[in-house]
Design an enzyme around this catalytic site. Structure first.
Site, mmCIF file in Angstrom:
data_model
loop_
_atom_site.group_PDB
_atom_site.id
_atom_site.type_symbol
_atom_site.label_atom_id
_atom_site.label_comp_id
_atom_site.label_asym_id
_atom_site.label_seq_id
_atom_site.Cartn_x
_atom_site.Cartn_y
_atom_site.Cartn_z
ATOM 1 N N LYS A 146 8.178 23.534 -12.296
ATOM 2 C CA LYS A 146 7.288 22.381 -12.095
ATOM 3 C C LYS A 146 6.928 22.250 -10.616
ATOM 4 O O LYS A 146 5.770 21.988 -10.264
ATOM 5 C CB LYS A 146 7.926 21.102 -12.614
ATOM 6 C CG LYS A 146 7.032 19.904 -12.347
ATOM 7 C CD LYS A 146 6.933 18.924 -13.446
ATOM 8 C CE LYS A 146 5.804 17.926 -13.147
ATOM 9 N NZ LYS A 146 5.815 16.772 -13.990
ATOM 10 N N GLU A 189 10.347 19.992 -23.199
ATOM 11 C CA GLU A 189 9.712 20.162 -21.887
ATOM 12 C C GLU A 189 10.364 21.301 -21.095
ATOM 13 O O GLU A 189 9.810 21.761 -20.113
ATOM 14 C CB GLU A 189 9.766 18.851 -21.090
ATOM 15 C CG GLU A 189 9.112 17.663 -21.791
ATOM 16 C CD GLU A 189 7.587 17.595 -21.633
ATOM 17 O OE1 GLU A 189 6.995 18.517 -21.050
ATOM 18 O OE2 GLU A 189 7.001 16.599 -22.122
ATOM 19 N N ARG A 211 0.824 -1.232 0.000
ATOM 20 C CA ARG A 211 0.000 0.000 0.000
ATOM 21 C C ARG A 211 0.846 1.265 0.000
ATOM 22 O O ARG A 211 0.392 2.330 0.426
ATOM 23 C CB ARG A 211 -0.971 0.021 1.186
ATOM 24 C CG ARG A 211 -1.970 -1.104 1.156
ATOM 25 C CD ARG A 211 -3.253 -0.731 1.871
ATOM 26 N NE ARG A 211 -4.176 -1.845 1.827
ATOM 27 C CZ ARG A 211 -4.320 -2.736 2.804
ATOM 28 N NH1 ARG A 211 -3.627 -2.610 3.911
ATOM 29 N NH2 ARG A 211 -5.174 -3.706 2.678
ATOM 30 N N GLU A 214 -4.007 17.706 -9.860
ATOM 31 C CA GLU A 214 -4.563 18.234 -11.123
ATOM 32 C C GLU A 214 -6.068 18.452 -11.017
ATOM 33 O O GLU A 214 -6.834 18.002 -11.855
ATOM 34 C CB GLU A 214 -4.221 17.269 -12.277
ATOM 35 C CG GLU A 214 -4.188 17.947 -13.633
ATOM 36 C CD GLU A 214 -3.530 17.112 -14.721
ATOM 37 O OE1 GLU A 214 -2.426 16.574 -14.496
ATOM 38 O OE2 GLU A 214 -4.129 16.988 -15.791
ATOM 39 N N HIS A 238 -0.084 14.155 -28.501
ATOM 40 C CA HIS A 238 -0.517 12.774 -28.290
ATOM 41 C C HIS A 238 -1.186 12.222 -29.556
ATOM 42 O O HIS A 238 -0.982 11.066 -29.930
ATOM 43 C CB HIS A 238 -1.475 12.721 -27.109
ATOM 44 C CG HIS A 238 -1.832 11.326 -26.710
ATOM 45 N ND1 HIS A 238 -1.066 10.587 -25.845
ATOM 46 C CD2 HIS A 238 -2.843 10.513 -27.094
ATOM 47 C CE1 HIS A 238 -1.594 9.391 -25.706
ATOM 48 N NE2 HIS A 238 -2.685 9.319 -26.453
ATOM 49 N N ASN A 265 0.349 20.303 -19.422
ATOM 50 C CA ASN A 265 0.036 19.491 -20.608
ATOM 51 C C ASN A 265 0.065 20.300 -21.896
ATOM 52 O O ASN A 265 -0.369 19.812 -22.945
ATOM 53 C CB ASN A 265 -1.340 18.838 -20.440
ATOM 54 C CG ASN A 265 -1.348 17.844 -19.300
ATOM 55 O OD1 ASN A 265 -0.370 17.131 -19.079
ATOM 56 N ND2 ASN A 265 -2.433 17.807 -18.541
ATOM 57 N N HIS A 297 8.319 11.342 -27.963
ATOM 58 C CA HIS A 297 7.329 12.093 -27.163
ATOM 59 C C HIS A 297 7.667 13.591 -27.125
ATOM 60 O O HIS A 297 6.801 14.437 -27.386
ATOM 61 C CB HIS A 297 7.255 11.510 -25.748
ATOM 62 C CG HIS A 297 6.377 12.298 -24.832
ATOM 63 N ND1 HIS A 297 5.002 12.343 -24.969
ATOM 64 C CD2 HIS A 297 6.676 13.119 -23.785
ATOM 65 C CE1 HIS A 297 4.501 13.144 -24.041
ATOM 66 N NE2 HIS A 297 5.489 13.622 -23.311
ATOM 67 N N ARG A 319 -2.213 22.512 -12.644
ATOM 68 C CA ARG A 319 -1.286 21.480 -13.099
ATOM 69 C C ARG A 319 -1.562 21.089 -14.553
ATOM 70 O O ARG A 319 -0.653 20.697 -15.276
ATOM 71 C CB ARG A 319 -1.354 20.252 -12.182
ATOM 72 C CG ARG A 319 -0.300 19.218 -12.555
ATOM 73 C CD ARG A 319 -0.089 18.147 -11.511
ATOM 74 N NE ARG A 319 0.974 17.268 -11.958
ATOM 75 C CZ ARG A 319 1.642 16.440 -11.182
ATOM 76 N NH1 ARG A 319 1.364 16.363 -9.899
ATOM 77 N NH2 ARG A 319 2.609 15.674 -11.681
ATOM 78 N N LYS A 374 3.603 11.764 -10.655
ATOM 79 C CA LYS A 374 2.742 11.005 -11.562
ATOM 80 C C LYS A 374 3.455 9.696 -11.906
ATOM 81 O O LYS A 374 4.620 9.721 -12.332
ATOM 82 C CB LYS A 374 2.461 11.783 -12.841
ATOM 83 C CG LYS A 374 1.347 12.784 -12.692
ATOM 84 C CD LYS A 374 0.915 13.338 -14.043
ATOM 85 C CE LYS A 374 -0.201 14.348 -13.878
ATOM 86 N NZ LYS A 374 -0.541 15.014 -15.156
HETATM 87 N N1 GLY Z 1 3.898 15.855 -16.974
HETATM 88 C C1 GLY Z 1 2.779 16.558 -16.532
HETATM 89 C C2 GLY Z 1 2.578 16.538 -15.062
HETATM 90 O O1 GLY Z 1 3.425 16.060 -14.348
HETATM 91 O O2 GLY Z 1 1.553 16.968 -14.589
#
Ligand code: GLY
Length: 369
Positions: A227, A185, A121, A237, A253, A246, A267, A242, A143
């Protein structure tokens, strides 16, 4: 070395950015490696380049590495590899308070983080990103995900690492194309909400990509700080903040899906072109000045990233690209929110975009010389 705090409520951590961190892995982990055995998940390319350096730091400090060396590439982010890796961690009797190390790019970080999120968990993990893309984006913010036949990153969890160690030396063994793809990025942060950083990129990106170490440290540390700021504001998000991260990803995508998620379009390359398309669409809608959109396209093209949809030479129309977008995770009650721009550094989430209009615009871009 730069140290950037990520102020997630209740679970703050640091991202350390500098050259030589892999060689100092154990001291950099500052007591987090509490047992002799240390599980490390990586891929065969990263292991070939950095395995000996990491192993020496562990052994010199009284640890024994337990390596799990996976095939490079997106196929590794699978249900099968998730199950096998979790079983491997269980066989090592990893406890919740132990740290697993993710040594590699986004694939390794996403898979390891997801394993850590479900093992007992939730156990701890340390991100040691070795690609530019992972250093400035995927290793920070928690993420984690795997891919399934229904799509990329559709199964995953938010699970924050305890520490991120971004060793700039690792960028020296990165193929040039991957370095450039990761740069998409970096410049993204300038386009989202930091026009000064876009101007810095315009002036310095070529020298930074060519290897200037001070510029690299600044680019990575500044991107991570951006970030960290956004993630601390909206970890899950939910507020829309957040989601700004994107930018370029919805168009990108669709392009990745159309090119079969293959090496035809990496990517980061898809994100770069996606940002150009988002800017040109914003200009077409008269949301942002045309000159600003073309400034973005010029910068991205001059640095060597794709900036023209026509140049991709796709055998499809705009409606087909929109069809790919309908599988996007951001779909909400039959509508798809788009990240559009009011200017450089002024990205916003627009929930009123007509998909027919987007398809028509993409037809124009596919034909544009
Ligand atoms: N790569 C987008 C985020 O981490 O929200």
């Amino acid at each position: 070395m730069a140290v950037i705090p990520v102020d997630i409520a209740g679970r703050p951590y640091e991202v350390r950015v500098g050259a030589g961190l892999l060689a100092e892995l154990v001291p950099q982990c500052r007591g987090r490696l509490r047992k002799r055995g240390v599980p490390i998940i990586t891929d065969s390319n990263v292991h070939a380049a950095w395995g000996a350096v990491v192993e020496a730091s562990l052994r010199d400090n009284g640890h024994e590495p337990h390596w799990r060396i996976l095939p490079p590439g997106e196929a590794t982010k699978s249900w099968d590899e998730l199950a096998a890796t979790v079983n491997w961690l269980l066989s090592l009797e990893v406890e919740r308070g132990d740290h697993i190390i993710a040594l590699g790019g986004g694939v390794i970080g996403d898979l390891t983080g997801f394993c850590a999120s479900v093992l007992k968990r939730g156990c701890k993990f340390i991100q040691v990103p070795t690609t530019l893309l992972a250093q400035v984006d995927s290793s920070v913010g928690g993420k984690t995900a795997i891919n399934t036949p229904a799509g990329k990153n559709l199964v995953g969890a938010f699970h924050q690492p305890s520490l991120v160690l971004a060793d700039l030396s690792a960028l020296e063994t990165l193929p040039e194309r991957d370095l450039l793809a990761g740069y998409a990025e970096v410049v993204k942060y300038g386009l989202i909400d930091d026009a000064d950083f876009f101007a810095w990129c315009d002036t310095n990106a070529a020298a930074m990509l060519a290897g200037d170490s001070q510029l690299r440290e600044y680019a990575v540390a500044h991107s991570v700080a951006s970030k960290a700021r956004i993630v601390a504001e909206d970890e899950f998000e939910t507020t829309g903040k957040r989601a700004l991260l994107n930018l370029g990803h919805t168009f990108g995508h669709a392009l990745e899906a159309e090119t079969g998620f293959s090496t035809r379009l990496l990517h980061g390359e898809a994100v770069a072109l996606g940002m150009v398309i988002a800017a040109r669409y914003s200009a077409r809608r008269e949301l942002m000045p045309r000159a600003s959109a073309e400034h973005i396209a010029r910068h991205i093209g001059e640095i060597g990233l794709p900036a023209s949809l026509k140049a991709l030479d796709l055998d499809c129309d705009g409606a087909r690209l929109v069809e790919h977008m309908l599988h996007d995770k951001k779909m909400d009650g039959g509508t798809l929110p788009f990240l559009l721009l009011r200017g450089i550094g002024q990205t916003y989430l627009d929930k009123q975009v007509s998909l027919e209009d987007v398809a028509e615009f993409l037809d124009e871009e596919l034909a544009r010389g």
